[in-house]
Enzyme design. Structure first.
Site, PDB file in Angstrom:
ATOM      1  N   TYR A  58     -11.887 -14.790   3.631  1.00  0.00           N
ATOM      2  CA  TYR A  58     -10.784 -13.752   3.635  1.00  0.00           C
ATOM      3  C   TYR A  58     -10.272 -13.972   4.980  1.00  0.00           C
ATOM      4  O   TYR A  58     -11.142 -14.145   6.190  1.00  0.00           O
ATOM      5  CB  TYR A  58     -11.587 -12.433   3.509  1.00  0.00           C
TER       6      TYR A  58
ATOM      7  N   TYR B 276      -2.592 -13.046   2.698  1.00  0.00           N
ATOM      8  CA  TYR B 276      -2.203 -12.816   1.429  1.00  0.00           C
ATOM      9  C   TYR B 276      -1.146 -13.578   0.973  1.00  0.00           C
ATOM     10  O   TYR B 276      -1.397 -14.524   0.173  1.00  0.00           O
ATOM     11  CB  TYR B 276      -2.080 -11.152   1.385  1.00  0.00           C
TER      12      TYR B 276
ATOM     13  N   LYS C 162       0.565  -1.252   0.127  1.00  0.00           N
ATOM     14  CA  LYS C 162       0.120  -0.031  -0.039  1.00  0.00           C
ATOM     15  C   LYS C 162       1.005   1.183   0.021  1.00  0.00           C
ATOM     16  O   LYS C 162       0.400   2.326  -0.577  1.00  0.00           O
ATOM     17  CB  LYS C 162      -1.112   0.057   1.002  1.00  0.00           C
TER      18      LYS C 162
HETATM   19  C1  LIG Z   1      -3.783  -5.478   0.294  1.00  0.00           C
HETATM   20  C2  LIG Z   1      -2.741  -6.564   0.271  1.00  0.00           C
HETATM   21  C3  LIG Z   1      -2.675  -7.291  -0.906  1.00  0.00           C
HETATM   22  C4  LIG Z   1      -3.699  -7.291  -2.212  1.00  0.00           C
HETATM   23  O1  LIG Z   1      -3.473  -6.101  -2.866  1.00  0.00           O
HETATM   24  P1  LIG Z   1      -4.766  -5.383  -3.655  1.00  0.00           P
HETATM   25  O2  LIG Z   1      -4.267  -4.392  -4.600  1.00  0.00           O
HETATM   26  O3  LIG Z   1      -5.752  -4.973  -2.754  1.00  0.00           O
HETATM   27  O4  LIG Z   1      -5.254  -6.739  -4.622  1.00  0.00           O
HETATM   28  C5  LIG Z   1      -1.730  -8.285  -1.180  1.00  0.00           C
HETATM   29  N1  LIG Z   1      -1.057  -8.505   0.075  1.00  0.00           N
HETATM   30  C6  LIG Z   1      -1.209  -7.739   1.164  1.00  0.00           C
HETATM   31  C7  LIG Z   1      -0.122  -8.216   2.476  1.00  0.00           C
HETATM   32  C8  LIG Z   1      -1.705  -6.812   1.137  1.00  0.00           C
HETATM   33  O5  LIG Z   1      -1.972  -5.825   2.167  1.00  0.00           O
END
Ligand SMILES: *Cc1c(COP(=O)(O)O)cnc(C)c1O
Length: 331
Positions: free
Chosen positions: A263, A289, A49
């Protein structure tokens, strides 16, 4: 392609390293697996991010914002990085967090990212699962405006055309590093959630005449639906860049076989991936993730999808702060 016409603030450590994972590659006996260390973007424990927030918060400042609002899960990495960025820029931050765990324990509710949100001085508001969070954000923004503040809403995951520029830029960084290090990339793999990372990457690659395939491993959404979401965002991002029509529907590839029950809910293959990468490479993935995306990569290698000569790039999008909130589920 020049991104310098877009307002941007420096928040992330760039370039992030692109490195071979020799012991994991050898252990799996398949292709060369490289890792793009976007967990090392620096800002507030790092993660993907930070790249998006460089463009989004530049826009917020240009609009005179004094308070940054965003939403996410209780253990949101996006919320934590937004809180860190707001702190660095001297802006207030309010986080609207939704509970995703079926039976959240005290670690989930207090540790990991949430603890860091508090440390960065963000104000946290909680919402039950299945709240209309878009509506909640608008209501909070209206309330703050009525109090004389100037709120700015960062969308879920920072995924809009402005935020996605962070991953257009990352695609160009990867092309440059692949050239410098003479890596012929056959496939990029990463976790996809709010879809901006994949949308930005594919736009950046195709707009720079690269046909490297990108596979998103979904963390919550079924293939068709996630592909449509990525496709729409990628087309919008391309148009925003003046690169209409560079994205074709079949550029968008999502695999939804690895998120388990939903999720943030742990899976056995995620736990195996976390522990393999920790023990073989000394690298921390995350339970929500990158652990699930790596579980997908490992399974695809074991199924013989790739050849020995392939070079796969796994993008480590961050998230290891959540390990502490999930540790009881990971042992
Ligand atoms: C937000 C996030 C993602 C996913 O990215 P998107 O742009 O929302 O698809 C992947 N890995 C981590 C650790 C994240 O925080």
């Amino acid at each position: 392609m020049l991104l310098s016409k877009f307002a941007r603030i420096n928040l992330a450590h760039r370039n992030t390293p692109l490195e071979l994972m020799p012991r994991l590659s050898e252990h799996l006996g398949g292709p060369n697996i490289y890792i793009k260390r976007d967990d090392c973007t620096g800002l507030g424990h790092g993660g993907n991010k930070a790249r998006k927030l460089e463009f989004i918060l530049a826009d917020a400042i240009n609009r005179g914002a004094d308070t940054i609002l965003t939403q996410g899960a209780v253990q949101s990495n996006h919320a934590r990085q937004t809180a860190a960025a707001a702190a660095k820029l001297g802006l207030k931050c309010e986080l609207l967090l939704e509970n995703f765990m079926l039976a959240p324990d005290s670690d989930y509710k207090n540790s990991g990212n949430l603890f860091l949100d508090h440390l960065f001085g963000a104000k946290v508001h909680y919402y039950p699962k299945d709240t209309d969070m878009g509506e909640a954000l608008d209501a909070k923004a209206a309330q703050l405006s009525a109090e004389g503040r100037t709120p700015y809403i960062v969308p879920l995951g920072g995924s809009n055309v402005i935020g996605n520029l962070g991953y257009v830029d990352c695609a160009m960084e990867i092309i440059q590093q692949a050239n410098q290090q003479q890596i012929l990339i056959s496939q990029i793999i990463h976790a996809t959630g709010s879809a901006g990372t994949q949308a930005g990457l594919i736009t950046g690659l195709r707009a720079n005449q690269s046909d490297i395939p990108v596979l998103g491993i979904a963390v919550s959404t079924e293939k068709q639906k996630q592909e449509e979401k990525v496709f729409k965002l990628a087309q919008e991002t391309a148009t925003f860049l003046g690169q209409e029509n560079v994205i074709k529907r079949n550029d968008i590839d999502v695999n939804s076989d690895y998120f388990g029950e939903g999720y943030g809910l742990p899976t056995d293959s995620m736990k195996e991936a976390l522990s393999l990468v920790a023990r073989l490479e000394g690298i921390l993935l995350d339970p929500v993730y990158t652990g699930k995306a790596m579980a997908g990569l490992i399974d695809l290698v074991r199924r013989g999808i790739f050849s020995q000569n392939d070079s796969i790039v796994f993008i480590h999008t961050g998230g290891s702060a959540a390990l502490f909130a999930y540790y009881k589920h990971l042992l």
